[in-house]
Write a protein that holds these residues in place. Sequence first.
Motif, mmCIF file in Angstrom:
data_model
loop_
_atom_site.group_PDB
_atom_site.id
_atom_site.type_symbol
_atom_site.label_atom_id
_atom_site.label_comp_id
_atom_site.label_asym_id
_atom_site.label_seq_id
_atom_site.Cartn_x
_atom_site.Cartn_y
_atom_site.Cartn_z
ATOM 1 N N SER A 251 -60.735 66.929 44.853
ATOM 2 C CA SER A 251 -60.249 68.247 45.334
ATOM 3 C C SER A 251 -60.782 68.567 46.565
ATOM 4 O O SER A 251 -61.730 67.953 47.068
ATOM 5 C CB SER A 251 -60.346 69.512 44.334
ATOM 6 N N PRO A 252 -60.202 69.588 47.276
ATOM 7 C CA PRO A 252 -61.052 69.999 48.641
ATOM 8 C C PRO A 252 -62.476 70.178 48.389
ATOM 9 O O PRO A 252 -63.473 69.950 49.425
ATOM 10 C CB PRO A 252 -60.254 71.232 48.941
ATOM 11 N N ALA A 253 -62.962 70.507 47.314
ATOM 12 C CA ALA A 253 -64.388 70.940 46.925
ATOM 13 C C ALA A 253 -65.253 69.584 46.801
ATOM 14 O O ALA A 253 -66.422 69.634 46.803
ATOM 15 C CB ALA A 253 -64.518 71.762 45.707
ATOM 16 N N THR A 254 -64.349 68.650 46.343
ATOM 17 C CA THR A 254 -65.123 67.420 46.092
ATOM 18 C C THR A 254 -65.030 66.277 46.704
ATOM 19 O O THR A 254 -65.569 65.210 46.524
ATOM 20 C CB THR A 254 -64.765 66.921 44.372
#
Length: 241
Positions: A66-69
Amino acid sequence: MLTFRGVRKSYGDVVAISALDLTVRPAETTALIGPSGCGKSTLLRLAAGLVLPDTGTVTFDGLALSPATIEAARHRMGYVIQEGGLFPHLTARANVTLLADHLRRPRAWIDDRVESLRDLVRLPADSLARFPTELSGGQRQRVALMRALMLDPDLLLLDEPLGALDPLIRADLQRELRAIFGSLGTTVLLVTHDLNEAARLADRILLMNEGVLVQDGTFADLRDRPTGSFARRFVSAWDAP
């Protein structure tokens, strides 16, 4: 190591990947093969987090991308794009060490790692001081592989890594890559349009067509037991004189 669950990806009205479920097993070399536009390069970009699925989940070592990971995950991946993708204004060595320098890895560690990788890919020592335009095609591919392996990745992604090379150099590098993959024990996912190359490099071959996984197995499975008319036509095309 890498899983796709219910993954679909489209670009406008064009469906690149359609409802894909797939597990890439650790320490294996898996080849994605199929005609142009079948979705194999899109699948590789999904694995690298360069694009995100419209629906479904891509999971790397248990962590959903995801954008966070994605940034942390990419530091555990190596990626070789078509024709190497070296930065022309940097020397070969600077290309190899770019991310390690950015992450402020110790200089002694970087120097040792560069030398061990140079030995692994059989790159002449004096090549490291040259710029990409001063290297042969085979040398550029070796430098690109060194860059991808610099941080000792858990997953190595290769998109037509040998496609631009002449047949003799390509055959030599295929043999060397197979030995390198075996010695490192790294999980490898590669895209190729060449069935012979897939047979030489991969433990497992995934045949795709129009965004759908058509057959999953060994080269012997595909050659001797093709499933469906498309797989039979694909294999027959490679057998044709």
